[in-house]
Structures are given as C-alpha cells and as structure tokens.
Design an enzyme around this catalytic site. Sequence first.
Site, PDB file in Angstrom:
ATOM      1  N   TYR A   1       8.519 -12.337   3.947  1.00 23.03           N
ATOM      2  CA  TYR A   1       8.983 -11.128   3.240  1.00 23.03           C
ATOM      3  C   TYR A   1      10.391 -11.320   2.669  1.00 23.03           C
ATOM      4  CZ  TYR A   1       4.628  -9.054   4.470  1.00 23.03           C
ATOM      5  OH  TYR A   1       3.282  -8.820   4.546  1.00 23.03           O
TER       6      TYR A   1
ATOM      7  N   GLN B   1      -0.871   0.143  -3.580  1.00 24.27           N
ATOM      8  CA  GLN B   1      -1.020  -0.794  -2.457  1.00 24.27           C
ATOM      9  C   GLN B   1       0.121  -1.796  -2.497  1.00 24.27           C
ATOM     10  OE1 GLN B   1      -5.448  -2.060  -2.131  1.00 24.27           O
ATOM     11  NE2 GLN B   1      -5.226  -1.125  -4.125  1.00 24.27           N
ATOM     12  N   ASN B   2       0.908  -1.750  -3.569  1.00 24.80           N
ATOM     13  CA  ASN B   2       1.969  -2.750  -3.734  1.00 24.80           C
ATOM     14  C   ASN B   2       3.168  -2.432  -2.850  1.00 24.80           C
ATOM     15  OD1 ASN B   2       0.270  -3.752  -5.603  1.00 24.80           O
ATOM     16  ND2 ASN B   2       1.417  -3.032  -7.386  1.00 24.80           N
ATOM     17  N   VAL B   3       3.811  -3.486  -2.394  1.00 26.46           N
ATOM     18  CA  VAL B   3       5.001  -3.301  -1.553  1.00 26.46           C
ATOM     19  C   VAL B   3       6.266  -3.459  -2.393  1.00 26.46           C
ATOM     20  CG1 VAL B   3       3.769  -3.982   0.538  1.00 26.46           C
ATOM     21  CG2 VAL B   3       4.989  -5.727  -0.775  1.00 26.46           C
ATOM     22  N   ASP B   4       6.106  -3.713  -3.704  1.00 28.13           N
ATOM     23  CA  ASP B   4       7.284  -3.807  -4.581  1.00 28.13           C
ATOM     24  C   ASP B   4       7.759  -2.398  -4.953  1.00 28.13           C
ATOM     25  OD1 ASP B   4       6.047  -2.821  -7.071  1.00 28.13           O
ATOM     26  OD2 ASP B   4       4.989  -4.735  -7.188  1.00 28.13           O
TER      27      ASP B   4
ATOM     28  N   HIS C   1       0.721   0.515   1.714  1.00 23.93           N
ATOM     29  CA  HIS C   1       0.891  -0.680   2.550  1.00 23.93           C
ATOM     30  C   HIS C   1       2.349  -0.982   2.862  1.00 23.93           C
ATOM     31  CE1 HIS C   1      -3.346  -2.130   1.139  1.00 23.93           C
ATOM     32  NE2 HIS C   1      -3.398  -1.203   2.071  1.00 23.93           N
TER      33      HIS C   1
ATOM     34  N   GLY D   1      -5.573  -2.588 -11.655  1.00 19.28           N
ATOM     35  CA  GLY D   1      -5.221  -3.889 -11.084  1.00 19.28           C
ATOM     36  C   GLY D   1      -5.395  -4.038  -9.591  1.00 19.28           C
ATOM     37  N   THR D   2      -6.537  -3.628  -9.091  1.00 24.34           N
ATOM     38  CA  THR D   2      -6.819  -3.899  -7.679  1.00 24.34           C
ATOM     39  C   THR D   2      -8.247  -4.394  -7.525  1.00 24.34           C
ATOM     40  OG1 THR D   2      -7.129  -2.935  -5.472  1.00 24.34           O
ATOM     41  CG2 THR D   2      -7.226  -1.391  -7.326  1.00 24.34           C
ATOM     42  N   SER D   3      -8.429  -5.386  -6.659  1.00 21.48           N
ATOM     43  CA  SER D   3      -9.766  -5.952  -6.456  1.00 21.48           C
ATOM     44  C   SER D   3     -10.623  -5.051  -5.568  1.00 21.48           C
ATOM     45  CB  SER D   3      -9.647  -7.344  -5.825  1.00 21.48           C
ATOM     46  OG  SER D   3      -9.031  -7.234  -4.553  1.00 21.48           O
TER      47      SER D   3
END
Length: 234
Positions: free
Chosen positions: A53, A86-89, A104, A177-179
């Site tokens: 991280y 879901q991004n951690v940015d 997340h 943009g998520t699978s």
Amino acid sequence: MKRIAVLTGAGVSAESGLGTYRDNGGLWDKYDPMVVASAEGWRRNPGLVLDFYNMQREKLACTEPNSAHLDIAALEKDWQVTVITQNVDNLHERAGSGNVIHLHGEVTKVRPERGRYEESFSESEVIDVGYSRVNLGDKSPKGVQLRPHIVFFGESVPKMEAAAKAVSEADIVLIVGTSLQVYPAASLYMYASPDARIYIIDPAEVPVRDAHIEHIRDKATSGMKTFLSLLGEI
Ligand code: OAD
C-alpha cells in the site's frame, strides 16, 4: 432532483495510469492478493502488506483524475449523485464528487490494528496519512500498530448497506469499469428498482444477469461522453 448511483471499479481510473486488478498485466498478475491484500496475509506478513500500500500511495501521489472522473462529478449539477466506488484511490474526490462511498476502503488512510477483532473499528480512529509511507513500528496515539484502511479479502464490507440503499433509491444506475468479480460489491446492481435504467461502461464483456442493462462497450472517458448524450435524450 432525480438520483443517479454510479458504481465504479478500477477501469474508471485506468486511463489515469492506475492499473486494473484482473486485466492482463494487472496488479493481481504481479502480486498475490492473498499475500498483500487479505486478512490472512496481514497476520502472516504485515510488513509486506504495508509496503504494497506504500507503493500504491506513492503512485497515486503522481496520478490525476481523468475526464470520466470529471464527468461523473459534473453530474451533480443536475442530479443527486452517489458514487459507490470499489477503488481505494481518491480520484473521484479530487475530480469534485461530493458524495463518495468507498466500499473497499481508502489507501490514503490507516487505522490501528485489532488482532482477532480486526473488522470492528470506529471512524474516529481512522487517520489520514495522505501519500506518506507507513511502516512496521508506526503506531496510533494509543501505541497500536497501524494497518491500511482497506477491506482485506476475508473481511466484511461495512459500507454495503449504505451502498445498497443508494442503488435502490436511484432512477439511474451507472456501472463503470468493474469486472463484477468481487462480492458483495458485484451484487449491488441487483438492488436497483425495477423502474431504474441501468447502464454499463466497460470495453469488455461483464457478467450481468439482466437483459435490460444497456452496455456501452467503450473505455471510461469516451463511454462517459456517450452516456451523457443518452442522458440528454431521456
Ligand atoms: P478489475 O480489474 O477486476 O476489473 C476492471 C474492469 O475495468 C474490467 O471489466 C475491464 O474490462 C475494465 N476496464 C479496463 N480498462 C478500462 C477503461 N479504460 N475504461 C473502462 N473500463 C476499463 O477491477 P474491479 O472490478 O474494480 O478489491 O475489482 C474489484 C476489486 O477487486 C477491487 O476493488 C479490489 C480487487 O481485488 C480489493 O482490493 C478489496
């Protein structure tokens, strides 16, 4: 004001230069998520997890939001928007989105570890470290080792309820943009009201079980332009 829930994944940040997880050459090709991003991995080798991280924080420091983040933020002029990422940015916030749920966690934050009771924490313990490194031996004011403020594999997703509520109340659900491989996040669109319109922006096939979903098969930046023109026609 009508409501939009925007569910985003790594693909929305791909054109900013942050790698996705599961595309060819993605992060999980280079690192084993069970080693660097799981509850078990943290117990076995916290130094390695902190370093993973640290590396992501360093990369984020020199990354900018792209026009998809900006277009999503600009929706707030005409819509009540909840971004569920879901991004951690922090690229949605830096683009100007004011209502972001981080399913997340957030890479720019840490909190004291709790051993067996790892998942229970209070928001007041969360510390914003920005883009600084956090190492083994770095402790909270009460002397407890700091861990990433990330939902590790094997941990529950505390913001799921708020996210499901936002989806269920939305007139439009936009997925970018998520699978849709990681649960429970992948099930969120199923909370949409039967009257809601659902759109997906992704260059690849996405495993959704609803024939009414409109798939804009494109990258996030150009796909958002198409979505905005469709929105103008509604
Ligand atoms: P994935 O890497 O699984 O999926 C990325 C998606 O983005 C794929 O569907 C790609 O086709 C799509 N994509 C790639 N480039 C794109 C572009 N330029 N524009 C739009 N879409 C593009 O990432 P996520 O679905 O976000 O969790 O992964 C979900 C979770 O798995 C992450 O939050 C992370 C990971 O393990 C944790 O670390 C807890």
